[in-house]
Design a protein around this motif. Structure first.
Motif, PDB file in Angstrom:
ATOM      1  N   SER A 116       0.819  -1.212   0.000  1.00  0.00           N
ATOM      2  CA  SER A 116       0.000   0.000   0.000  1.00  0.00           C
ATOM      3  C   SER A 116       0.853   1.262   0.000  1.00  0.00           C
ATOM      4  O   SER A 116       1.976   1.285   0.515  1.00  0.00           O
ATOM      5  N   SER A 135      -2.903  -8.414   3.231  1.00  0.00           N
ATOM      6  CA  SER A 135      -2.163  -8.628   1.989  1.00  0.00           C
ATOM      7  C   SER A 135      -3.098  -8.994   0.838  1.00  0.00           C
ATOM      8  O   SER A 135      -4.059  -9.741   1.011  1.00  0.00           O
ATOM      9  N   LEU A 136      -2.789  -8.461  -0.336  1.00  0.00           N
ATOM     10  CA  LEU A 136      -3.453  -8.851  -1.560  1.00  0.00           C
ATOM     11  C   LEU A 136      -3.016 -10.262  -1.954  1.00  0.00           C
ATOM     12  O   LEU A 136      -2.081 -10.817  -1.366  1.00  0.00           O
ATOM     13  N   GLU A 138      -1.324 -13.182  -4.523  1.00  0.00           N
ATOM     14  CA  GLU A 138      -0.016 -13.216  -5.161  1.00  0.00           C
ATOM     15  C   GLU A 138       0.016 -12.390  -6.451  1.00  0.00           C
ATOM     16  O   GLU A 138       1.042 -11.827  -6.803  1.00  0.00           O
ATOM     17  N   ASP A 139      -1.124 -12.343  -7.154  1.00  0.00           N
ATOM     18  CA  ASP A 139      -1.176 -11.551  -8.384  1.00  0.00           C
ATOM     19  C   ASP A 139      -1.651 -10.124  -8.117  1.00  0.00           C
ATOM     20  O   ASP A 139      -1.962  -9.381  -9.049  1.00  0.00           O
ATOM     21  N   TYR A 140      -1.752  -9.753  -6.834  1.00  0.00           N
ATOM     22  CA  TYR A 140      -2.123  -8.415  -6.368  1.00  0.00           C
ATOM     23  C   TYR A 140      -3.598  -8.091  -6.569  1.00  0.00           C
ATOM     24  O   TYR A 140      -4.002  -6.930  -6.472  1.00  0.00           O
ATOM     25  N   SER A 141      -4.415  -9.077  -6.816  1.00  0.00           N
ATOM     26  CA  SER A 141      -5.862  -8.882  -6.812  1.00  0.00           C
ATOM     27  C   SER A 141      -6.355  -8.937  -5.364  1.00  0.00           C
ATOM     28  O   SER A 141      -5.680  -9.488  -4.489  1.00  0.00           O
ATOM     29  N   HIS A 164      -3.434   0.402  -9.147  1.00  0.00           N
ATOM     30  CA  HIS A 164      -2.706   0.212  -7.900  1.00  0.00           C
ATOM     31  C   HIS A 164      -1.241   0.619  -7.962  1.00  0.00           C
ATOM     32  O   HIS A 164      -0.505   0.206  -8.852  1.00  0.00           O
ATOM     33  N   THR A 167       1.923  -1.759  -7.796  1.00  0.00           N
ATOM     34  CA  THR A 167       1.999  -2.929  -8.679  1.00  0.00           C
ATOM     35  C   THR A 167       1.420  -2.721 -10.074  1.00  0.00           C
ATOM     36  O   THR A 167       1.674  -3.519 -10.968  1.00  0.00           O
ATOM     37  N   LYS A 169      -1.745  -3.059 -10.761  1.00  0.00           N
ATOM     38  CA  LYS A 169      -2.911  -3.938 -10.895  1.00  0.00           C
ATOM     39  C   LYS A 169      -4.193  -3.116 -11.008  1.00  0.00           C
ATOM     40  O   LYS A 169      -4.326  -2.061 -10.375  1.00  0.00           O
ATOM     41  N   TYR A 345       4.685  -3.005   2.515  1.00  0.00           N
ATOM     42  CA  TYR A 345       4.034  -4.005   3.358  1.00  0.00           C
ATOM     43  C   TYR A 345       4.267  -3.688   4.832  1.00  0.00           C
ATOM     44  O   TYR A 345       5.367  -3.260   5.220  1.00  0.00           O
TER      45      TYR A 345
END
Length: 375
Positions: A116, A135-136, A138-141, A164, A167, A169, A345
């Motif tokens: 973030s 945490s999002l 692994e693929d940041y979704s 985002h 990343t 995303k 993080y």
């Protein structure tokens, strides 16, 4: 006693300072290094000699508020009341801080999705709230099971950043449908939607909370002319929110900055008559593809960048060092500055990832890539 006892200097300031000390190519901090539109400069020069140098109305220059309303209706099919639902801010970060200050009280919990942007947590803490960092995937979704598990009777707000940072995303239609289904159970939770990169998307279109009737009556949306118009130093952003929320935000804003830089507002208002925001994504798409093509011969793994002007790479084939140490070495030994992802993080999760900013001239990107492919 410090309100932020464990908060260090911003990583962006740290890495930019180190880049300057070592004369490294700075792809760390997210600002363009190319010229702004000459038409914007022409308007600025002309308006300097006009009577636009005094306080504006607290909410913003009326003509700019009207242009934002037109932009929002055209882009998102949402009609907003310029007298009660939009506010010009001194950049999106000030807007975000003001929103958090307006609604978060001692003991309130705010869900933040990691990795973030670094202004969210300290803003919550200064307001007396408790950041709950999730945490999002692994693929940041977004992981809605984790989000649901984190919600308590004290949850007051969830902060969404789309597109985002860091990343790149972008949330999908399904993400929003799942989000809406979840929040139906919790009508008390507010949404702070950070959409400062809304005009920079590539393969998938950006979906704004402005377009979600189920969400927008409880949502505050932050936008940034600094990002959209490549004038980050002007620090002009805006918030959109329903009147019952905006009235509380304005109470804080009037005592924080009262009104935003007058000439910047007048210039942007006039410039909005001629600028085409669809060209913004096209320009950054070219730079994104150029940078990715230049790195194809390197050992860096290029991760998807669906929006923003950031490119995340995995360097695990290059070095075993942690990302902070490797980012430092990248500056001091190889002459290129990037941002380590672990700083975004709460627990410092280190996946050997770096964030590069490609909002630079082609010459800068080429020069940086020539150094990176030698590693």
């Amino acid at each position: 006693m410090s309100k932020l006892p464990n908060t260090p200097a911003s990583i962006f300031s740290v890495m930019s300072k180190l880049a300057n000390q070592h004369k490294a190519i700075n792809l760390s901090q997210g600002f363009p290094n190319f010229d702004v539109d000459s038409r914007l400069l022409e308007i600025s020069t002309r308006l300097l000699n006009e009577n636009v140098h005094q306080y504006t109305p607290m909410a913003g220059v009326p003509s700019l508020l009207n242009k934002i309303a037109l932009l929002t209706e055209k882009g998102y099919q949402r009609k907003i009341d310029t007298s009660s639902e939009v506010l010009i801010t001194t950049g999106a970060t000030q807007g975000i801080y003001t929103v958090i200050t307006a609604f978060i009280n001692s003991g309130d919990e705010v869900i933040i999705l990691d990795p973030s942007y670094d202004s969210y947590e300290p803003s919550v803490m200064v307001a007396g709230g408790k950041p709950i960092r999730i945490s999002l995937n692994e693929d940041y979704s977004p992981n809605f099971n984790r989000i649901a598990s984190a919600i308590t009777v004290n949850t007051k707000m969830i902060i969404v950043n789309n597109p985002h940072n860091p990343t790149g995303k972008i949330w999908t239609e399904q993400d929003f449908e799942d989000f809406e289904t979840l929040l139906e159970k919790y009508p008390q939770i507010l949404i702070l939607s950070d959409e400062v990169y809304e005009y920079i998307s590539f393969k998938h279109p950006h979906i704004s909370v402005n377009t979600r009737p189920k969400l927008r009556d409880r949502a505050i949306i932050a936008s940034s002319f600094g990002k959209s118009l490549h004038v980050t130093g002007w620090k002009v952003g805006y918030l959109i929110a329903p009147e019952h929320l905006m009235s509380e935000i304005k109470k804080i804003h009037q005592f924080l900055v009262f009104s935003v830089n007058s000439i910047s507002q007048h210039v942007i208002s006039e410039y909005l008559d001629i600028v085409d925001f669809s060209e913004v994504s096209q320009m950054y798409q070219k730079k994104r593809l150029l940078f990715q093509d230049l790195l194809k011969g390197s050992k860096f793994e290029i991760l998807p960048s669906e929006g923003t002007y950031f490119q995340v790479v995995n360097y695990s084939e290059v070095s075993n060092k942690n990302d902070m140490d490797f980012a430092t070495e990248l500056i001091t030994k190889y002459g290129v500055a990037a941002i380590p992802i672990s700083v975004f993080y709460e627990d410092g999760t280190d996946k050997k990832m770096l964030r590069f900013c490609f909002a630079k001239t082609d010459e800068t990107l080429i020069a940086a890539a020539e150094k990176l492919i030698t590693i």
